[in-house]
Design a protein around this motif. Sequence first.
Motif, mmCIF file in Angstrom:
data_model
loop_
_atom_site.group_PDB
_atom_site.id
_atom_site.type_symbol
_atom_site.label_atom_id
_atom_site.label_comp_id
_atom_site.label_asym_id
_atom_site.label_seq_id
_atom_site.Cartn_x
_atom_site.Cartn_y
_atom_site.Cartn_z
ATOM 1 N N THR A 1 0.802 -1.228 0.000
ATOM 2 C CA THR A 1 0.000 0.000 0.000
ATOM 3 C C THR A 1 0.829 1.269 0.000
ATOM 4 O OG1 THR A 1 -1.835 -1.131 1.106
ATOM 5 C CG2 THR A 1 -1.796 1.279 1.194
ATOM 6 N N MET A 2 1.824 1.349 0.885
ATOM 7 C CA MET A 2 2.560 2.602 1.016
ATOM 8 C C MET A 2 3.412 2.888 -0.221
ATOM 9 S SD MET A 2 1.197 3.607 3.603
ATOM 10 C CE MET A 2 0.217 2.945 4.926
ATOM 11 N N ALA A 3 3.956 1.851 -0.846
ATOM 12 C CA ALA A 3 4.702 2.057 -2.093
ATOM 13 C C ALA A 3 3.772 2.544 -3.200
ATOM 14 C CB ALA A 3 5.403 0.764 -2.517
ATOM 15 N N LEU A 4 2.554 2.001 -3.243
ATOM 16 C CA LEU A 4 1.586 2.435 -4.248
ATOM 17 C C LEU A 4 1.185 3.884 -4.039
ATOM 18 C CD1 LEU A 4 -0.865 -0.632 -4.408
ATOM 19 C CD2 LEU A 4 1.243 -0.268 -5.697
ATOM 20 N N GLU A 5 0.968 4.272 -2.785
ATOM 21 C CA GLU A 5 0.472 5.619 -2.502
ATOM 22 C C GLU A 5 1.525 6.695 -2.744
ATOM 23 O OE1 GLU A 5 -3.378 5.876 -0.964
ATOM 24 O OE2 GLU A 5 -2.587 4.899 -2.768
ATOM 25 N N VAL A 6 2.804 6.391 -2.457
ATOM 26 C CA VAL A 6 3.826 7.407 -2.763
ATOM 27 C C VAL A 6 4.087 7.466 -4.266
ATOM 28 C CG1 VAL A 6 4.889 7.191 -0.476
ATOM 29 C CG2 VAL A 6 5.827 5.862 -2.396
ATOM 30 N N THR A 7 3.952 6.335 -4.951
ATOM 31 C CA THR A 7 4.097 6.342 -6.404
ATOM 32 C C THR A 7 2.983 7.167 -7.047
ATOM 33 O OG1 THR A 7 5.166 4.164 -6.399
ATOM 34 C CG2 THR A 7 4.191 4.882 -8.474
ATOM 35 N N ALA A 8 1.797 7.122 -6.436
ATOM 36 C CA ALA A 8 0.656 7.874 -6.947
ATOM 37 C C ALA A 8 0.679 9.336 -6.531
ATOM 38 C CB ALA A 8 -0.642 7.229 -6.472
ATOM 39 N N ASP A 9 1.634 9.739 -5.686
ATOM 40 C CA ASP A 9 1.743 11.122 -5.217
ATOM 41 C C ASP A 9 0.523 11.583 -4.436
ATOM 42 O OD1 ASP A 9 4.342 11.781 -6.278
ATOM 43 O OD2 ASP A 9 3.434 11.824 -8.259
ATOM 44 N N GLU B 1 -9.844 11.685 -4.428
ATOM 45 C CA GLU B 1 -8.536 11.818 -3.787
ATOM 46 C C GLU B 1 -8.642 12.424 -2.398
ATOM 47 O OE1 GLU B 1 -5.544 13.735 -6.077
ATOM 48 O OE2 GLU B 1 -5.387 12.087 -7.508
ATOM 49 N N VAL B 2 -9.424 13.475 -2.271
ATOM 50 C CA VAL B 2 -9.484 14.214 -1.001
ATOM 51 C C VAL B 2 -10.288 13.461 0.045
ATOM 52 C CG1 VAL B 2 -10.355 16.327 0.086
ATOM 53 C CG2 VAL B 2 -9.152 16.450 -2.110
ATOM 54 N N GLU B 3 -11.411 12.918 -0.333
ATOM 55 C CA GLU B 3 -12.339 12.327 0.628
ATOM 56 C C GLU B 3 -11.974 10.894 1.005
ATOM 57 O OE1 GLU B 3 -15.693 12.438 3.160
ATOM 58 O OE2 GLU B 3 -14.620 14.032 2.092
ATOM 59 N N LEU B 4 -11.272 10.177 0.133
ATOM 60 C CA LEU B 4 -11.064 8.744 0.349
ATOM 61 C C LEU B 4 -9.637 8.377 0.731
ATOM 62 C CD1 LEU B 4 -13.167 7.419 -2.671
ATOM 63 C CD2 LEU B 4 -13.929 7.939 -0.339
ATOM 64 N N LEU B 5 -8.769 9.358 0.930
ATOM 65 C CA LEU B 5 -7.380 9.047 1.278
ATOM 66 C C LEU B 5 -7.315 8.198 2.543
ATOM 67 C CD1 LEU B 5 -4.394 9.612 0.511
ATOM 68 C CD2 LEU B 5 -4.453 11.484 2.182
ATOM 69 N N ASN B 6 -6.404 7.224 2.529
ATOM 70 C CA ASN B 6 -6.133 6.355 3.675
ATOM 71 C C ASN B 6 -7.325 5.490 4.079
ATOM 72 O OD1 ASN B 6 -3.385 6.865 4.176
ATOM 73 N ND2 ASN B 6 -3.891 8.793 5.218
ATOM 74 N N THR B 7 -8.140 5.124 3.099
ATOM 75 C CA THR B 7 -9.134 4.083 3.337
ATOM 76 C C THR B 7 -8.665 2.770 2.714
ATOM 77 O OG1 THR B 7 -10.365 4.827 1.377
ATOM 78 C CG2 THR B 7 -11.073 5.678 3.519
ATOM 79 N N ASN B 8 -8.127 2.845 1.503
ATOM 80 C CA ASN B 8 -7.540 1.678 0.836
ATOM 81 C C ASN B 8 -6.497 2.199 -0.145
ATOM 82 O OD1 ASN B 8 -9.014 2.211 -1.792
ATOM 83 N ND2 ASN B 8 -10.786 1.830 -0.467
ATOM 84 N N ALA B 9 -5.899 1.308 -0.906
ATOM 85 C CA ALA B 9 -4.825 1.719 -1.822
ATOM 86 C C ALA B 9 -5.404 2.243 -3.122
ATOM 87 C CB ALA B 9 -3.886 0.548 -2.084
ATOM 88 N N LEU B 10 -6.270 3.238 -3.033
ATOM 89 C CA LEU B 10 -7.002 3.717 -4.188
ATOM 90 C C LEU B 10 -6.183 4.619 -5.097
ATOM 91 C CD1 LEU B 10 -9.886 3.821 -5.469
ATOM 92 C CD2 LEU B 10 -10.295 5.859 -4.081
ATOM 93 N N GLY B 11 -5.203 5.336 -4.524
ATOM 94 C CA GLY B 11 -4.514 6.381 -5.266
ATOM 95 C C GLY B 11 -3.926 5.932 -6.596
ATOM 96 N N LEU B 12 -3.123 4.875 -6.579
ATOM 97 C CA LEU B 12 -2.484 4.424 -7.811
ATOM 98 C C LEU B 12 -3.510 3.831 -8.771
ATOM 99 C CD1 LEU B 12 0.891 3.070 -8.526
ATOM 100 C CD2 LEU B 12 -0.979 1.575 -9.198
ATOM 101 N N PHE B 13 -4.463 3.045 -8.241
ATOM 102 C CA PHE B 13 -5.461 2.426 -9.110
ATOM 103 C C PHE B 13 -6.277 3.492 -9.843
ATOM 104 C CE2 PHE B 13 -5.599 -0.947 -5.543
ATOM 105 C CZ PHE B 13 -4.437 -1.532 -6.012
ATOM 106 N N ASP B 14 -6.573 4.580 -9.162
ATOM 107 C CA ASP B 14 -7.415 5.601 -9.769
ATOM 108 C C ASP B 14 -6.626 6.466 -10.755
ATOM 109 O OD1 ASP B 14 -10.148 6.555 -9.751
ATOM 110 O OD2 ASP B 14 -9.343 8.431 -8.995
ATOM 111 N N ARG B 15 -5.401 6.821 -10.402
ATOM 112 C CA ARG B 15 -4.634 7.707 -11.282
ATOM 113 C C ARG B 15 -4.131 7.003 -12.534
ATOM 114 N NH1 ARG B 15 -1.165 12.195 -7.777
ATOM 115 N NH2 ARG B 15 -2.972 13.526 -7.368
#
Length: 501
Positions: free
Chosen positions: A65-73, A453-467
């Motif tokens: 998760t954390m590698a995905l989220e920093v990759t997604a910025d 991005e704003v409302e769902l941060l830190n619920t799941n590893a959504l950042g990379l999947f969405d971007r």
Amino acid sequence: MNNRILRSILTPVAMLSVAACAELDVSNPNNPDISRALASPADVAKIGKSAVNSWYLAATHYEPTMALEVTADVLTANFGNFGMRFNNVEPRIAYNNISSGADALVSSRPWDRTYGALGAANDALRAIAGGTVIPGASGTEKTQAAALFAQAASLTNLALLFDKSFVVTERSDMTKAPELVPYTAVRDSALKSWDALITLATGKTWSWDADAMPLTVPQTAANIARIANTMAARTLMLTARTAQENSATSWARVLSYADKGLTGTGLTDIDFSVVSDGGNVWYSYVTLYGNYDSWLRVDQRLINRMAPNVPVKYAGTNVAPQSNDRRLTAVTTPCTGAGQPAACLTGITSDYVYLGTVLGDPARGIYMQSPYYHRRYRDISFSVATANHAGKAMPYVLAAENDLIIAEALARTGGDLNRAATLVNKTRVTRGGLAPVAATQAALLDAISYEREVELLNTNALGLFDRRRTDSLQPLSFRQLPIPGKELETLQLPYYTFGGN
């Protein structure tokens, strides 16, 4: 394929029953007593329920998760842990998939854990298909539903993360080695399992036992079916790797699932959240680390969307936000030191906070630093003693995420744009205090992206999947993980990876 290679594939994923092993003349050191366990209805019930827990711990683990989220910025850090340093480098470099590398667990941890959950789920389903009857009111159906949930969710995890995987279910011919198939085939298999669970739970009156998965809503069959519908919708939507694939997504099918999910026409909104037991069996590293002020900060690329005066990249100067979004505020006195800034957060209720101080070694990349912190789930993070987490909700899929799925599906299918705007405004206006979004496709898609991005941060590893599905990642970023290096070595397959040049 010879038996040595067959053992190499199956032993790590723990899928074989003793009967299958006997047919193949292969021992199964992971489950030496599995035939005895599967002969006991009570143990089959335990295996089915434990598979759900195994999936949840895999899906909310800090690797990957954390590698995905920093990759997604969306989050940022430059510590060497959890793949956060090298996968946050700019310009992006390739993910290091070598089995002896420091970041090897980014791919091997979710692979091993997910297949462990899938193997247990398959064992329970295989036993039920073989005639095992679970005692108690609707005992067999409840166990089958738990195992189907773990199976579907595990296949979803594989489809979202890896470019290809093995698809193994209770129906697989265990006398043959499974074959690697692309993520689209894994996605389709996951959807079949979600459909089976939806069919099984719809219209039923049973409820899961408390230890199956401690939800914040009643564990009724109706709620399980609603959660399964949302999970199916996000499986179908988030599997896309590119904008072109995203356009080809069956948005009508996404809408059909989501409108029967956590929210939808005629339904009372619910969250898919799990109740923490204080860090014993049910816990989420997404919230434990994602809201831990001494480890993770919010990437300024996300903050820039909320406060355009803040640069996209941190360059060494702390810039206080000027934002119309009330989910972002600043502390009155800058927090000092690298410890827990509890004192300076007194009275702060916003989701995002400008602390005025940064973490990490600037020599590793000053752009990896940020003075912005996500505190929405601070009370279930490592910023607070884990014993105090017991009884608190750990979000996995919020009602707002399902609303945004419905809204996007409506926007992309030429549906009711006024309804889509109403769904977006549920968080945009009520929580963010922003102006209502216009009911046009372009305005809606931009607002949906922002709210997601704003409302769902830190619920799941959504950042990379969405971007990745909107081609919004930095150039050269990996969009999926390769089969772990150690598995490639075991299977005698060529080494490969993604990202970088």
